[in-house]
Design an enzyme around this catalytic site. Sequence first.
Site, PDB file in Angstrom:
ATOM      1  N   THR A 110     -39.258 -58.686   7.900  1.00 34.68           N
ATOM      2  CA  THR A 110     -38.401 -56.856   7.409  1.00 34.68           C
ATOM      3  C   THR A 110     -39.603 -55.862   7.876  1.00 34.68           C
ATOM      4  O   THR A 110     -38.179 -55.039   7.682  1.00 34.68           O
ATOM      5  CB  THR A 110     -38.634 -57.818   5.865  1.00 34.68           C
ATOM      6  OG1 THR A 110     -40.364 -57.078   5.735  1.00 34.68           O
ATOM      7  CG2 THR A 110     -38.854 -58.916   4.892  1.00 34.68           C
ATOM      8  N   ASP A 117     -47.688 -53.230  20.845  1.00 35.68           N
ATOM      9  CA  ASP A 117     -48.544 -53.185  20.164  1.00 35.68           C
ATOM     10  C   ASP A 117     -50.129 -52.378  19.445  1.00 35.68           C
ATOM     11  O   ASP A 117     -50.454 -52.849  20.713  1.00 35.68           O
ATOM     12  CB  ASP A 117     -49.073 -54.255  19.473  1.00 35.68           C
ATOM     13  CG  ASP A 117     -49.529 -54.351  18.030  1.00 35.68           C
ATOM     14  OD1 ASP A 117     -50.379 -54.317  17.177  1.00 35.68           O
ATOM     15  OD2 ASP A 117     -49.077 -55.649  16.962  1.00 35.68           O
ATOM     16  N   ARG A 141     -47.185 -53.924   9.209  1.00 37.86           N
ATOM     17  CA  ARG A 141     -46.256 -54.401   8.888  1.00 37.86           C
ATOM     18  C   ARG A 141     -45.645 -55.804   8.700  1.00 37.86           C
ATOM     19  O   ARG A 141     -46.134 -56.527   9.650  1.00 37.86           O
ATOM     20  CB  ARG A 141     -45.551 -53.825  10.601  1.00 37.86           C
ATOM     21  CG  ARG A 141     -43.998 -52.912  10.332  1.00 37.86           C
ATOM     22  CD  ARG A 141     -44.000 -51.949  11.075  1.00 37.86           C
ATOM     23  NE  ARG A 141     -43.558 -53.281  12.490  1.00 37.86           N
ATOM     24  CZ  ARG A 141     -42.987 -52.513  13.565  1.00 37.86           C
ATOM     25  NH1 ARG A 141     -42.046 -51.350  12.838  1.00 37.86           N
ATOM     26  NH2 ARG A 141     -42.581 -53.088  14.330  1.00 37.86           N
ATOM     27  N   ASP A 191     -52.794 -54.304  18.389  1.00 37.79           N
ATOM     28  CA  ASP A 191     -53.273 -55.454  19.268  1.00 37.79           C
ATOM     29  C   ASP A 191     -54.400 -54.067  20.364  1.00 37.79           C
ATOM     30  O   ASP A 191     -55.238 -55.087  21.277  1.00 37.79           O
ATOM     31  CB  ASP A 191     -52.405 -56.082  19.250  1.00 37.79           C
ATOM     32  CG  ASP A 191     -51.918 -56.857  18.660  1.00 37.79           C
ATOM     33  OD1 ASP A 191     -52.397 -57.411  18.164  1.00 37.79           O
ATOM     34  OD2 ASP A 191     -50.789 -57.886  18.993  1.00 37.79           O
TER      35      ASP A 191
HETATM   36  C1  PRP Z   1     -48.576 -50.494  13.898  1.00 39.39           C
HETATM   37  C2  PRP Z   1     -48.985 -49.482  13.298  1.00 39.39           C
HETATM   38  C3  PRP Z   1     -48.340 -48.608  12.804  1.00 39.39           C
HETATM   39  C4  PRP Z   1     -47.418 -49.257  12.013  1.00 39.39           C
HETATM   40  C5  PRP Z   1     -45.831 -48.271  12.212  1.00 39.39           C
HETATM   41  O1  PRP Z   1     -49.425 -50.821  12.892  1.00 39.39           O
HETATM   42  O2  PRP Z   1     -50.245 -48.294  13.534  1.00 39.39           O
HETATM   43  O3  PRP Z   1     -49.436 -48.674  11.057  1.00 39.39           O
HETATM   44  O4  PRP Z   1     -46.739 -50.684  12.757  1.00 39.39           O
HETATM   45  O5  PRP Z   1     -45.012 -49.017  12.335  1.00 39.39           O
HETATM   46  P1  PRP Z   1     -43.394 -49.014  11.090  1.00 39.39           P
HETATM   47  O6  PRP Z   1     -43.505 -47.133  11.325  1.00 39.39           O
HETATM   48  O7  PRP Z   1     -42.373 -49.237  11.354  1.00 39.39           O
HETATM   49  O8  PRP Z   1     -44.436 -48.969  10.139  1.00 39.39           O
HETATM   50  P2  PRP Z   1     -48.944 -52.666  12.624  1.00 39.39           P
HETATM   51  O9  PRP Z   1     -48.255 -52.816  11.295  1.00 39.39           O
HETATM   52  O10 PRP Z   1     -48.588 -53.459  13.683  1.00 39.39           O
HETATM   53  O11 PRP Z   1     -50.762 -53.392  11.782  1.00 39.39           O
HETATM   54  P3  PRP Z   1     -51.728 -53.261  12.672  1.00 39.39           P
HETATM   55  O12 PRP Z   1     -52.313 -51.526  13.295  1.00 39.39           O
HETATM   56  O13 PRP Z   1     -53.142 -53.960  11.821  1.00 39.39           O
HETATM   57  O14 PRP Z   1     -51.948 -54.174  14.242  1.00 39.39           O
HETATM   58  N1  URA Z   2     -46.094 -50.343  16.009  1.00 38.39           N
HETATM   59  C1  URA Z   2     -46.590 -50.662  17.357  1.00 38.39           C
HETATM   60  O1  URA Z   2     -47.805 -51.498  17.021  1.00 38.39           O
HETATM   61  N2  URA Z   2     -46.217 -50.941  17.984  1.00 38.39           N
HETATM   62  C2  URA Z   2     -44.937 -50.201  17.597  1.00 38.39           C
HETATM   63  O2  URA Z   2     -43.759 -50.476  18.703  1.00 38.39           O
HETATM   64  C3  URA Z   2     -44.082 -50.323  16.542  1.00 38.39           C
HETATM   65  C4  URA Z   2     -44.618 -50.437  16.078  1.00 38.39           C
END
Ligand code: PRP
Ligand code: URA
Length: 208
Positions: free
Chosen positions: A107, A199, A103, A202
């Site tokens: 944006t 997150d 994400r 993380d």
């Molecule tokens: C997180 C999570 C989802 C997304 C959800 O991933 O695991 O894939 O955010 O958010 P959304 O519903 O607003 O799209 P992230 O983009 O943080 O990637 P990561 O798992 O690599 O940290």
């Molecule tokens: N992705 C995450 O990991 N946590 C949130 O709260 C939203 C998006």
Amino acid sequence: MKNFYLVENPLIKQDVTILRDKRTDPAGFRSALNRVSYSLAIEICKSFELDEFEVETPLEKTKGYKLSKQIVLVPVLRAGLSMVSSFLEMIPQAKVGHIGLQRDEKTLQPIDYYYKTPGNLGESVTILLDPMLATGGSAVASFNSLKQQGANKCVLACLISAPEGVEKMNAEHPEVPIYTAALDRQLNSNGYIMPGLGDAGDRTFGTF
Ligand code: PRP
Ligand code: URA
């Protein structure tokens, strides 16, 4: 909310609390996420169709069962990876695809960087694994890609959902059932689920 299943029991509530707690370290986080994933897998499996066949016990023949369709698990990288082992233990014959999405922090739009799924999605039940349904952008983009590859029976398994994400999924993929262990209040201005757990990627992998 259409096609929305809140999966709750005392163990899930206890584990969701561990996941929310900012003091929980990555090992504790992964282990609680594994346990909740077992419960989600069991609940989702209730909708699976079965074929009957005859099985021979050491004593006599009797009716046996096996899943009618191939199951394909598709974790969204990175955080979805931590749900795979529990689902695979419950459904050992499942195949596993991967979708890489990140994400954009400004944006909040998902940027895709990887896609690999088995070839027979049209004959399978495809379960998308992602702990967080926030804006819904990642889930909607994932199902767009999966449907382009022929998936027509899809399920979303997530740990925590925001109402905004559920609404977006209901609007874009209304036939996809959402199974979640918690429905939280709202998103904050940075697109994080409140109260949420922070997150998920993380906290799973210790990258903070
Ligand atoms: C997180 C999570 C989802 C997304 C959800 O991933 O695991 O894939 O955010 O958010 P959304 O519903 O607003 O799209 P992230 O983009 O943080 O990637 P990561 O798992 O690599 O940290
Ligand atoms: N992705 C995450 O990991 N946590 C949130 O709260 C939203 C998006």
